[in-house]
Design a protein around this motif. Structure first.
Motif, PDB file in Angstrom:
ATOM      1  N   ASN A  50      13.534 -11.942   7.747  1.00  0.00           N
ATOM      2  CA  ASN A  50      14.753 -12.450   7.117  1.00  0.00           C
ATOM      3  C   ASN A  50      15.648 -13.188   8.100  1.00  0.00           C
ATOM      4  OD1 ASN A  50      15.018 -11.903   4.169  1.00  0.00           O
ATOM      5  ND2 ASN A  50      14.298  -9.911   4.881  1.00  0.00           N
ATOM      6  N   GLU A  53      13.860 -16.562   8.314  1.00  0.00           N
ATOM      7  CA  GLU A  53      14.055 -17.365   7.108  1.00  0.00           C
ATOM      8  C   GLU A  53      15.493 -17.851   6.991  1.00  0.00           C
ATOM      9  OE1 GLU A  53      13.378 -17.253   2.266  1.00  0.00           O
ATOM     10  OE2 GLU A  53      12.696 -15.559   3.471  1.00  0.00           O
ATOM     11  N   GLY A  54      16.433 -16.969   7.261  1.00  0.00           N
ATOM     12  CA  GLY A  54      17.840 -17.348   7.173  1.00  0.00           C
ATOM     13  C   GLY A  54      18.226 -18.426   8.165  1.00  0.00           C
ATOM     14  N   ARG A  57      18.328 -22.032   6.971  1.00  0.00           N
ATOM     15  CA  ARG A  57      19.311 -22.428   5.967  1.00  0.00           C
ATOM     16  C   ARG A  57      20.369 -23.337   6.574  1.00  0.00           C
ATOM     17  NH1 ARG A  57      16.973 -20.905   1.112  1.00  0.00           N
ATOM     18  NH2 ARG A  57      15.407 -19.417   1.829  1.00  0.00           N
ATOM     19  N   ASP A  62      24.591 -19.035   3.602  1.00  0.00           N
ATOM     20  CA  ASP A  62      23.204 -18.703   3.276  1.00  0.00           C
ATOM     21  C   ASP A  62      22.568 -17.859   4.378  1.00  0.00           C
ATOM     22  OD1 ASP A  62      23.180 -19.947   0.812  1.00  0.00           O
ATOM     23  OD2 ASP A  62      22.224 -21.780   1.548  1.00  0.00           O
ATOM     24  N   PHE A  63      22.798 -18.262   5.628  1.00  0.00           N
ATOM     25  CA  PHE A  63      22.240 -17.510   6.747  1.00  0.00           C
ATOM     26  C   PHE A  63      22.769 -16.081   6.747  1.00  0.00           C
ATOM     27  CE2 PHE A  63      21.756 -17.412  11.678  1.00  0.00           C
ATOM     28  CZ  PHE A  63      20.606 -16.647  11.564  1.00  0.00           C
ATOM     29  N   ASN A  64      24.070 -15.927   6.514  1.00  0.00           N
ATOM     30  CA  ASN A  64      24.663 -14.588   6.480  1.00  0.00           C
ATOM     31  C   ASN A  64      24.055 -13.711   5.385  1.00  0.00           C
ATOM     32  OD1 ASN A  64      26.352 -14.697   8.691  1.00  0.00           O
ATOM     33  ND2 ASN A  64      28.056 -15.554   7.551  1.00  0.00           N
ATOM     34  N   ARG A  65      23.677 -14.319   4.271  1.00  0.00           N
ATOM     35  CA  ARG A  65      23.036 -13.559   3.187  1.00  0.00           C
ATOM     36  C   ARG A  65      21.715 -12.950   3.678  1.00  0.00           C
ATOM     37  NH1 ARG A  65      19.544 -14.989  -0.887  1.00  0.00           N
ATOM     38  NH2 ARG A  65      19.729 -17.192  -0.369  1.00  0.00           N
ATOM     39  N   PHE A  66      20.937 -13.727   4.433  1.00  0.00           N
ATOM     40  CA  PHE A  66      19.678 -13.216   4.972  1.00  0.00           C
ATOM     41  C   PHE A  66      19.914 -12.176   6.067  1.00  0.00           C
ATOM     42  CE2 PHE A  66      18.077 -16.845   2.724  1.00  0.00           C
ATOM     43  CZ  PHE A  66      16.838 -16.420   2.282  1.00  0.00           C
ATOM     44  N   GLN A 113      27.126 -12.297  12.613  1.00  0.00           N
ATOM     45  CA  GLN A 113      27.642 -12.779  11.333  1.00  0.00           C
ATOM     46  C   GLN A 113      29.076 -13.293  11.470  1.00  0.00           C
ATOM     47  OE1 GLN A 113      26.703  -9.166   9.019  1.00  0.00           O
ATOM     48  NE2 GLN A 113      25.823 -10.582   7.546  1.00  0.00           N
TER      49      GLN A 113
END
Length: 115
Positions: A50, A53-54, A57, A62-66, A113
């Protein structure tokens, strides 16, 4: 904001963690091959995956979501290690170093983050 995940310390540490998880779960009983052993390994792999994958982004959001998903996998991993100790699959002392690495990684991801 794209990052080269291979240069991120959080990714490097999560790869180390996954490697250690694979080593310690090799001692699990055969009947856990598709149970707890598999779940623990998938959690450990999920953390690094993750982050990678993030990093592709284009937005920080979006990166913070991953990264949040990675954190969730770390908490899940901690729970599964506790269950493993309770099942006598290994001693707590075996997981102590891994627990420390998990805690450090949680701290590092949370700090990352905020950047």
């Amino acid at each position: 904001m794209k990052h080269n995940f291979k240069h991120l310390n959080i990714w490097k540490l999560s790869i180390e963690l996954a490697d250690e998880i694979y080593v310690i779960t090799d001692t699990f009983p055969r009947n856990e091959e598709f149970g707890l052993k598999s779940q623990i390994r998938r959690c450990a792999v999920s953390v690094a995956s993750n982050i990678a994958e993030g990093s592709s982004r284009s937005s920080t959001k979006d990166f913070n979501r991953f990264l949040e998903i990675s954190l969730g996998s770390l908490y899940e991993l901690q729970t599964q290690l506790i269950i493993s100790v309770n099942r006598n699959y290994f001693e707590f002392s075996t997981t102590e170093q891994i627990e420390n690495k998990i805690t450090e990684l949680q701290r590092m991801i949370s700090g990352f983050q905020k950047i």
